[in-house]
Structures are given as structure tokens and as C-alpha cells.
Write a protein that holds these residues in place. Structure first.
Motif, short mmCIF file in Angstrom:
data_model
loop_
_atom_site.label_atom_id
_atom_site.label_comp_id
_atom_site.label_asym_id
_atom_site.label_seq_id
_atom_site.Cartn_x
_atom_site.Cartn_y
_atom_site.Cartn_z
N ASP A 40 44.28 35.57 37.41
CA ASP A 40 43.59 36.74 36.87
C ASP A 40 42.09 36.60 37.05
N ILE A 41 41.56 35.40 36.82
CA ILE A 41 40.11 35.18 36.98
C ILE A 41 39.70 35.48 38.41
N ALA A 42 40.44 34.96 39.37
CA ALA A 42 40.10 35.18 40.78
C ALA A 42 40.20 36.66 41.15
N LEU A 43 41.28 37.30 40.75
CA LEU A 43 41.48 38.71 41.10
C LEU A 43 40.45 39.60 40.42
N TYR A 44 40.21 39.38 39.14
CA TYR A 44 39.28 40.24 38.41
C TYR A 44 37.84 40.02 38.86
N SER A 45 37.52 38.81 39.28
CA SER A 45 36.18 38.57 39.84
C SER A 45 36.00 39.36 41.13
N LEU A 46 37.03 39.36 41.96
CA LEU A 46 36.98 40.17 43.19
C LEU A 46 36.83 41.65 42.86
N MET A 47 37.54 42.11 41.84
CA MET A 47 37.48 43.52 41.48
C MET A 47 36.11 43.88 40.90
N MET A 48 35.50 43.00 40.11
CA MET A 48 34.15 43.27 39.61
C MET A 48 33.17 43.37 40.77
#
Length: 183
Positions: A114-122
Motif C-alpha cells: 500500500d505504501i508503494a502504490l499510494y506513494s505512486l498515486m500521490m
């Protein structure tokens, strides 16, 4: 200085293409892990969390960096974003990004994927807002700026998320240790 549709579409495509290239392996691995562990709500959680993360990256630059003392929001809509900002406005954008990052980490993030994906999304949300501000210019450096916005915010969000994760783990460890000592 008018609206350039092809450049606008190209600027919007840059963060989306980067998201697909970088995000696809992260999502596939996260879903494989979720299937292995029996996490049935992983797809929905990732979809909703990704939308929240993209909004958390998109909203601060739109709110804080779409105007200044000489340019109104509507001038930005017609002619593109201003290029000069007072320091307090940039700091307010950064603080807002940070607060929204804390929200994501405390309420939405469940694991490392989730951290990796949400960082990409931000990073994608911020880069999309950045590209919206560039829509009326023709400078060749705009694409590089969009990529740097994507990479910079994405990496900053990732590091920030990891720090928040470590702080939360430390708080939980201290709380559990105190509870054991008080028995």
C-alpha cells in the motif's frame, strides 16, 4: 499565450504512463500476496486507497499553487498557472501534502505494498495538477518538470510513509512494553 491541446494531452500522459509502468508490477505482486493470504478485500482497498492517494496528491497544488497575489484562480484557468509564489504559499502546499500523507498512513495504509502504490498515486496526482498548470505554455522543459514532480513527490511520499510507519511501530512497542511492565 493560449491553450495548446496536444501539449496538454502529452503533459497529462507522462505521469499516467509512468504510473502504469511502475505501478503494474506493484499491484500484481500485492494481489498475488493478498490471494495467498486470503485477503478478499484487497482489490477494493487498493482501488479506494489509490483514489484517495491521487486526490491527496492533486488537491494541495490546485488549492495553493493555482493563484498568487497578482493572478486569480480564474486567470489560471484561462492562461495557466503563475510561476512566482510567496514562500508561505509553497510551505502551505508542502504542509498540506504532509498532513494528507499522515492521514493516508494512519487511516488507509495496511501494508508495505500500500505504501508503494499510494506513494505512486500521490506523485501521479501532483504531476497531473502540475501538468494542468502548464497547459498554456510551450516550453520544452515542461515534460521534464512533470517527470520531476512525479518522481519527487512519489519518493518523498514513500520516505515520509516509511518514517510514519516506523514511528507508529515504535509507539505500539512502547505501549505494549508499558502494559507488560504494569501487570
Amino acid at each position: 499565450m493560449g491553450f495548446h491541446e496536444t501539449q496538454f494531452l502529452a503533459e497529462m500522459a507522462i505521469p499516467l504512463v509512468l504510473l502504469v509502468l511502475i505501478g503494474t508490477p506493484v499491484v500484481r505482486r500485492a494481489l498475488r500476496t493478498a490471494n495467498r493470504t486470503g485477503d478478499t478485500g484487497a482489490r477494493r482497498r487498493m482501488l479506494v486507497g489509490s483514489a484517495k492517494a491521487a486526490l491527496c496528491g492533486f488537491i494541495p497544488p490546485v488549492v495553493w499553487l493555482s493563484w498568487n497575489s497578482t493572478t486569480t484562480f480564474w486567470d489560471t484557468y484561462r492562461y495557466g498557472a503563475p510561476t512566482q509564489f510567496p514562500v508561505w504559499q509553497i510551505v502551505a502546499c508542502g504542509v498540506t501534502l504532509g498532513l494528507l500523507g499522515v492521514y493516508l498512513n494512519l487511516k488507509v495504509v495496511k501494508n508495505g505494498f500500500d505504501i508503494a502504490l499510494y506513494s505512486l498515486m500521490m506523485g501521479t496526482g501532483f504531476a497531473l495538477a502540475f501538468s494542468l498548470g502548464l497547459r498554456a505554455s510551450v516550453a520544452s522543459q515542461d515534460g521534464i518538470g512533470t517527470v520531476l514532480a512525479f518522481v519527487g513527490i512519489g519518493l518523498a511520499a514513500f520516505v515520509f510513509s516509511k518514517v510514519i510507519q516506523k514511528i507508529c511501530a515504535l509507539v505500539i512497542w512502547v505501549r505494549d512494553r508499558r502494559a507488560r511492565l504494569n501487570r
